[in-house]
Design an enzyme around this catalytic site. Structure first.
Site, PDB file in Angstrom:
ATOM      1  N   CYS A  55       0.821  -1.217   0.000  1.00 29.37           N
ATOM      2  CA  CYS A  55       0.000   0.000   0.000  1.00 29.37           C
ATOM      3  C   CYS A  55       0.856   1.269   0.000  1.00 29.37           C
ATOM      4  CB  CYS A  55      -0.926  -0.001   1.204  1.00 29.37           C
ATOM      5  SG  CYS A  55      -2.036   1.419   1.229  1.00 29.37           S
ATOM      6  N   CYS A  59       0.716   4.614   6.929  1.00 26.87           N
ATOM      7  CA  CYS A  59       0.097   4.455   8.252  1.00 26.87           C
ATOM      8  C   CYS A  59       1.051   3.686   9.186  1.00 26.87           C
ATOM      9  CB  CYS A  59      -1.226   3.710   8.108  1.00 26.87           C
ATOM     10  SG  CYS A  59      -2.277   4.398   6.811  1.00 26.87           S
ATOM     11  N   CYS A  62       0.526  -0.022  10.221  1.00 25.75           N
ATOM     12  CA  CYS A  62      -0.019  -1.020   9.294  1.00 25.75           C
ATOM     13  C   CYS A  62       1.021  -1.927   8.645  1.00 25.75           C
ATOM     14  CB  CYS A  62      -0.840  -0.327   8.211  1.00 25.75           C
ATOM     15  SG  CYS A  62      -1.677  -1.540   7.153  1.00 25.75           S
ATOM     16  N   CYS A  99     -16.857  -8.701   5.398  1.00 23.35           N
ATOM     17  CA  CYS A  99     -16.162  -7.438   5.125  1.00 23.35           C
ATOM     18  C   CYS A  99     -14.911  -7.675   4.296  1.00 23.35           C
ATOM     19  CB  CYS A  99     -15.803  -6.767   6.451  1.00 23.35           C
ATOM     20  SG  CYS A  99     -14.925  -5.213   6.207  1.00 23.35           S
ATOM     21  N   CYS A 130     -19.808  -5.547   3.493  1.00 24.58           N
ATOM     22  CA  CYS A 130     -19.029  -4.390   3.940  1.00 24.58           C
ATOM     23  C   CYS A 130     -17.737  -4.389   3.140  1.00 24.58           C
ATOM     24  CB  CYS A 130     -18.741  -4.526   5.438  1.00 24.58           C
ATOM     25  SG  CYS A 130     -17.654  -3.230   6.063  1.00 24.58           S
ATOM     26  N   CYS A 190     -19.239   2.543   8.744  1.00 22.17           N
ATOM     27  CA  CYS A 190     -18.488   1.838   9.788  1.00 22.17           C
ATOM     28  C   CYS A 190     -17.219   2.661   9.983  1.00 22.17           C
ATOM     29  CB  CYS A 190     -18.175   0.422   9.327  1.00 22.17           C
ATOM     30  SG  CYS A 190     -17.045  -0.452  10.432  1.00 22.17           S
ATOM     31  N   ARG A 262     -17.776  -2.096  17.964  1.00 22.99           N
ATOM     32  CA  ARG A 262     -17.091  -3.372  17.705  1.00 22.99           C
ATOM     33  C   ARG A 262     -15.766  -3.472  18.448  1.00 22.99           C
ATOM     34  NH1 ARG A 262     -16.859  -3.625  12.298  1.00 22.99           N
ATOM     35  NH2 ARG A 262     -18.994  -4.313  12.402  1.00 22.99           N
TER      36      ARG A 262
HETATM   37  N1  SAM Z   1      -6.635   0.684   3.085  1.00 21.18           N
HETATM   38  C1  SAM Z   1      -7.901   0.971   3.600  1.00 21.18           C
HETATM   39  C2  SAM Z   1      -7.896   2.041   4.677  1.00 21.18           C
HETATM   40  O1  SAM Z   1      -6.894   2.275   5.289  1.00 21.18           O
HETATM   41  O2  SAM Z   1      -8.951   2.622   4.887  1.00 21.18           O
HETATM   42  C3  SAM Z   1      -8.628  -0.262   4.140  1.00 21.18           C
HETATM   43  C4  SAM Z   1      -7.849  -1.311   4.898  1.00 21.18           C
HETATM   44  S1  SAM Z   1      -7.065  -0.757   6.425  1.00 21.18           S
HETATM   45  C5  SAM Z   1      -6.079  -2.129   6.836  1.00 21.18           C
HETATM   46  C6  SAM Z   1      -8.429  -0.750   7.581  1.00 21.18           C
HETATM   47  C7  SAM Z   1      -8.162  -0.354   8.995  1.00 21.18           C
HETATM   48  O3  SAM Z   1      -7.462  -1.387   9.681  1.00 21.18           O
HETATM   49  C8  SAM Z   1      -7.312   0.862   9.264  1.00 21.18           C
HETATM   50  O4  SAM Z   1      -8.014   2.063   9.117  1.00 21.18           O
HETATM   51  C9  SAM Z   1      -6.909   0.662  10.710  1.00 21.18           C
HETATM   52  O5  SAM Z   1      -7.839   1.290  11.555  1.00 21.18           O
HETATM   53  C10 SAM Z   1      -6.967  -0.860  10.877  1.00 21.18           C
HETATM   54  N2  SAM Z   1      -5.632  -1.420  11.156  1.00 21.18           N
HETATM   55  C11 SAM Z   1      -4.646  -1.618  10.272  1.00 21.18           C
HETATM   56  N3  SAM Z   1      -3.549  -2.123  10.864  1.00 21.18           N
HETATM   57  C12 SAM Z   1      -3.846  -2.256  12.178  1.00 21.18           C
HETATM   58  C13 SAM Z   1      -3.119  -2.708  13.323  1.00 21.18           C
HETATM   59  N4  SAM Z   1      -1.856  -3.119  13.212  1.00 21.18           N
HETATM   60  N5  SAM Z   1      -3.741  -2.721  14.510  1.00 21.18           N
HETATM   61  C14 SAM Z   1      -5.032  -2.299  14.614  1.00 21.18           C
HETATM   62  N6  SAM Z   1      -5.759  -1.854  13.570  1.00 21.18           N
HETATM   63  C15 SAM Z   1      -5.182  -1.820  12.367  1.00 21.18           C
HETATM   64  C1  DTB Z   2     -11.225  -2.239  11.379  1.00 18.46           C
HETATM   65  O1  DTB Z   2     -11.530  -1.235  12.050  1.00 18.46           O
HETATM   66  N1  DTB Z   2     -10.395  -3.180  11.789  1.00 18.46           N
HETATM   67  C2  DTB Z   2     -10.226  -4.188  10.764  1.00 18.46           C
HETATM   68  C3  DTB Z   2     -11.236  -3.735   9.684  1.00 18.46           C
HETATM   69  N2  DTB Z   2     -11.696  -2.485  10.183  1.00 18.46           N
HETATM   70  C4  DTB Z   2     -10.866  -3.685   8.281  1.00 18.46           C
HETATM   71  C5  DTB Z   2      -8.841  -4.376  10.318  1.00 18.46           C
HETATM   72  C6  DTB Z   2      -7.882  -4.739  11.435  1.00 18.46           C
HETATM   73  C7  DTB Z   2      -6.560  -5.023  10.831  1.00 18.46           C
HETATM   74  C8  DTB Z   2      -5.555  -5.512  11.824  1.00 18.46           C
HETATM   75  C9  DTB Z   2      -4.229  -5.733  11.215  1.00 18.46           C
HETATM   76  C10 DTB Z   2      -4.173  -6.801  10.162  1.00 18.46           C
HETATM   77  O2  DTB Z   2      -4.707  -7.920  10.370  1.00 18.46           O
HETATM   78  O3  DTB Z   2      -3.561  -6.579   9.119  1.00 18.46           O
HETATM   79 FE1  SF4 Z   3      -2.788   1.187   3.373  1.00 13.08          FE
HETATM   80 FE2  SF4 Z   3      -2.700  -0.023   5.712  1.00 13.08          FE
HETATM   81 FE3  SF4 Z   3      -2.967   2.596   5.628  1.00 13.08          FE
HETATM   82 FE4  SF4 Z   3      -5.019   1.004   4.809  1.00 13.08          FE
HETATM   83  S1  SF4 Z   3      -4.184   1.181   6.861  1.00 13.08           S
HETATM   84  S2  SF4 Z   3      -4.221   2.843   3.807  1.00 13.08           S
HETATM   85  S3  SF4 Z   3      -3.843  -0.707   3.945  1.00 13.08           S
HETATM   86  S4  SF4 Z   3      -1.189   1.427   4.904  1.00 13.08           S
END
Ligand code: SAM
Ligand code: DTB
Ligand code: SF4
Length: 331
Positions: A55, A59, A62, A99, A130, A190, A262
């Site tokens: 990506c 973030c 992530c 989702c 979702c 959401c 949630r």
């Molecule tokens: N790329 C899209 C975005 O960022 O909106 C959708 C997928 S992203 C992985 C969805 C959400 O997962 C993020 O907004 C974040 O809140 C959550 N997330 C990602 N990595 C995480 C982590 N290591 N621990 C907790 N939540 C996480």
């Molecule tokens: C949300 O708030 N939490 C979910 C879902 N929306 C998409 C994602 C959590 C991701 C946790 C890190 C991972 O498994 O990559």
């Molecule tokens: Fe990309 Fe992860 Fe950020 Fe979603 S949370 S925009 S997958 S870097």
């Protein structure tokens, strides 16, 4: 305390809830929870990463960001058939909502067309749908709605003040703009955030206040506990005190009385007693199944056993009345 639906919460009021003795806070939150929900019923969603890794956003939490070396391999968008096979499994395991998550900054129009086909297929299985695909234009949101998308997940993640410490490749306003496109298209929202990223209680209060002061409360509010992944910027962060996590759930319940709150990522790091207190404090939804997007989640059987011991029943979709009507499940 009698709950009213408000969109004008003041910072001092929200901070006051966080400052209450734990028992006082939980008593208020649980009372409000009971005014609007069956306290022994929990909605379950299953997640699938339909496009993993690589990506463009940075973030700090992530594992899928191309900015970090986390061992997550970038993959192409899954095929519709493979996605539908996973959706069938999720339904058989008892999920009411499916989702689909993609590691995109924002989808291309071609991506939207592909995902729209998946949504149609998942919907046809009788599941709520979702998706979380990054930033959307007004037109893209409309196209997803037309394909049958019920919910769009797009998190604010933290307070506006702390946001710049976590993400530099997009702004808070970008997030808010996508949320209004989703609303205008007529989809359910959401939207929640992550705690345990080194933010202050004030940041947690401001995140929840921003969510509650949106023109409409998100129907679903995921509260994630940071899952610390090696290689990400936030790996090695001091873990959040479990009581502070429960407080965040309780305050979300008080500020958004009718929303599903949630208990999202981070359950692998929590014991069942902490989770039980989250359900008491007003959490009434979880992600179910052994994987979130790229990180582990408790095994479905373990969750089933926990629900049994707590006398919690999963909410099931009443397919005869459409997705708005959830009925009590049978086990
Ligand atoms: N790329 C899209 C975005 O960022 O909106 C959708 C997928 S992203 C992985 C969805 C959400 O997962 C993020 O907004 C974040 O809140 C959550 N997330 C990602 N990595 C995480 C982590 N290591 N621990 C907790 N939540 C996480
Ligand atoms: C949300 O708030 N939490 C979910 C879902 N929306 C998409 C994602 C959590 C991701 C946790 C890190 C991972 O498994 O990559
Ligand atoms: Fe990309 Fe992860 Fe950020 Fe979603 S949370 S925009 S997958 S870097």
């Amino acid at each position: 305390m009698q709950s009213t639906i408000r969109h004008d919460w003041r910072k001092s009021e929200v901070l006051h809830f966080f400052d209450l003795p734990f028992n006082d806070l939980l008593f208020i939150a649980h009372g409000i929870h009971r005014q609007h929900f069956d306290p022994n019923a929990v909605q379950i969603s299953t997640l699938l990463s339909i496009k993993t890794g690589g990506c463009a956003e940075d973030c700090a939490y992530c594992p899928q960001s191309a900015s970090f070396d986390t061992g997550v391999k970038a993959q192409k968008l899954m095929s519709k058939d493979d996605v539908l096979a996973e959706a069938r499994k999720a339904k058989a395991a008892g999920a009411s909502r499916f989702c689909m998550g993609a590691a995109w900054r924002s989808p291309k129009d071609k991506d939207i067309e592909n995902v729209a086909e998946m949504i149609e297929g998942v919907k046809a299985l009788g599941l709520e749908t979702c998706a979380t695909l990054g930033m959307l234009s007004r037109e893209q949101a409309g196209r997803l709605k037309d394909s049958g998308l019920d919910y769009y997940n797009h998190n604010l993640d933290t307070s506006q003040e702390y946001y710049g410490n976590i993400i530099t490749t997009r702004t808070y306003q970008d997030r808010l703009d996508t949320l209004s496109h989703v609303r205008e298209a007529g989809m359910h929202v959401c939207c929640g955030g992550i705690v345990g990223m080194g933010e202050s209680p004030e940041d947690r209060a401001e995140l929840l206040r921003t969510l509650a002061n949106l023109p409409e409360h998100p129907e679903s509010v995921p509260i994630n506990l940071l899952v610390q992944v090696e290689g990400t910027k936030l790996h090695g962060m001091k873990p959040l005190d479990a009581f502070d996590f429960i407080r965040a759930i309780a305050v979300a319940r008080i500020l958004m009385p009718k929303s599903y709150v949630r208990l999202s990522a981070g359950r692998e790091e929590m014991n069942e007693q902490t989770q039980a207190l989250c359900f008491f404090a007003g959490a009434n939804s979880i992600f179910y199944g052994e994987k979130l997007l790229t990180t582990p989640n408790p095994e479905a059987d373990k969750d089933k056993a926990m629900f049994g011991r707590l006398g919690i029943t999963p909410l099931e979709l009443d397919t005869h009345h459409g997705h708005e009507s959830l009925v009590m499940g049978h086990g």
